[in-house]
Design an enzyme around this catalytic site. Structure first.
Site, PDB file in Angstrom:
ATOM      1  CG  HIS A   1       2.635   2.520  -2.102  1.00 50.69           C
ATOM      2  ND1 HIS A   1       2.477   1.286  -1.521  1.00 50.69           N
ATOM      3  CD2 HIS A   1       3.898   2.536  -2.586  1.00 50.69           C
ATOM      4  CE1 HIS A   1       3.582   0.580  -1.647  1.00 50.69           C
ATOM      5  NE2 HIS A   1       4.466   1.312  -2.303  1.00 50.69           N
TER       6      HIS A   1
ATOM      7  CG  ASP B   1      -2.523   0.241   2.227  1.00 49.26           C
ATOM      8  OD1 ASP B   1      -2.685   0.185   1.003  1.00 49.26           O
ATOM      9  OD2 ASP B   1      -1.414   0.407   2.756  1.00 49.26           O
TER      10      ASP B   1
END
Length: 379
Positions: free
Chosen positions: A130, A160
């Site tokens: 992540h 992200d």
């Protein structure tokens, strides 16, 4: 579906996912691109659902990509698209019969955007991760800490969105521009590790120039400098100080009523002491008092606001930085265009909410949609 904005006429197929892929698709859709989101009907979680504002401005087609006939439907849609976005681990799209070789053979001008954490190759390419993992590998997270403290994850903004979605959107648009000249599409390998590494360019530059000599928490931009730091106010709130240039630093000291001759800006050995002096000064007033005193001055100092407070700031109100759309307060599209502005046109949609209308607009007739539904391909 009425479009508006500088990307009007651009068509994008988005394979539903979470994180940076949807955010990149949102950026394109906010600017007028016709983005159709293909996602598993009934899916839920971090990425799907009408609550997720990053799914705004585009329609959702419910599709089971593993069903017989699903790959052919996606290939048909790609034939009318400028780009495709997918965010699976390397090899998944190939196993679905939708790898770049297959898609580009049918749609030679298409730009095939691949969003991953570690990239399409390399030792970690098949490993789960992540945002926090990707920015750790890229060297960004290790720089985000005060002296003696643990690194603090910057939400998921750096990996992200900054290092992932922004680079994917940029890469797709670069590819589309090039394809319109060459007539040939290509694959965009957007890895969050790569993009985040690019975001740290200034750190590497400062290190090369001898201006980032110390361990984390002791340097110019990592809270080491007293003139680039966050300080507590009398009411437990905070003020952000970024007075890097000498003229701004001088004005800051004036406003804090601190003697400039006692706090020479680049006396690095005394930065910790100077930080204590500024902290003591700022602790004497509330955030609101400092906001009134500092925010209109050439001192590069502002109050710190939480996400729920930022929309009410007078500057954000004046510019319309946040907007309410169908009863939900949210950030407005950015950047701004003088002639073809981005707009909010539709709220986020539940998975499969627009299957019939979206497919019809993309050239699939109603009878065929019914056949696909009977076969379990769409829902």
């Amino acid at each position: 579906m009425t479009q508006a904005g500088p990307l009007t006429g651009v068509r994008v197929v988005e394979i539903g996912a979470i994180g940076p892929g949807p955010f990149a698709a949102m950026l394109l859709a906010d600017m007028g691109a016709d983005v159709v989101r293909l996602e598993r009907p009934g899916s839920a979680g971090l990425g799907s659902g009408a609550w997720n504002l990053t799914n705004r401005n585009r329609r959702s087609v419910g599709i089971d990509l593993k069903a017989d006939g699903a790959a052919e439907l996606v290939l048909r849609l790609c034939a009318g698209a400028d780009a495709l976005i997918e965010g699976f681990r390397p090899g998944v799209m190939e196993r679905l019969g939708l790898g770049p070789d297959v898609v580009l053979a049918r749609s030679p001008k298409l730009v095939y955007g691949r969003m991953t954490g570690y990239g399409q190759d390399g030792p970690l390419s098949q490993v789960a991760g992540h945002d926090v993992n990707y920015i750790a590998i890229a060297g960004a997270l290790g720089a985000m800490r005060r002296g003696g403290e643990r690194p603090l994850p910057p939400l998921n903004l750096v990996g992200d969105y900054g290092g992932g979605a922004m680079f994917l959107a940029f890469g797709l648009l670069c590819g589309i521009v090039e394809a319109r000249g060459s007539g040939r599409g290509q694959v965009v390998d957007a890895a969050m590790v790569d993009g985040t590494a690019v975001l740290t360019t200034i750190v590497h530059a400062l290190r090369a120039g001898g201006q980032w000599p110390g361990p984390p928490g002791t340097n110019l931009l990592d809270s080491g400098a007293h003139f680039y730091e966050v300080y507590a106010t009398a009411d437990g709130e905070h003020v952000a100080v970024g007075a890097i240039e000498p003229q701004f630093y001088a004005r800051l000291l004036e406003l804090l009523d601190l003697p400039a001759d006692e706090l020479p800006q680049f006396d690095r050995a005394r930065w910790p002491l100077f930080k204590q002096r500024i902290a003591a000064a700022i602790a004497t007033r509330t955030r609101a008092e400092w906001a009134e005193l500092l925010e209109g001055e050439e001192a590069c100092a502002t109050a710190v606001y939480r996400p729920e407070e930022a929309p009410a700031h007078p500057h954000n109100v004046a510019r319309g930085t946040f907007t309410e759309f169908e009863g939900v307060l949210q950030p407005a599209p950015a950047p701004r265009f003088s002639r073809t502005p981005g707009t909010l046109r539709t709220p986020p949609r539940d998975p499969g909410a627009d299957t019939d209308d979206a497919l019809t607009d993309w050239g699939v007739d109603r009878d065929e949609i019914e056949r696909l539904r009977d076969a379990g391909v769409v829902s």
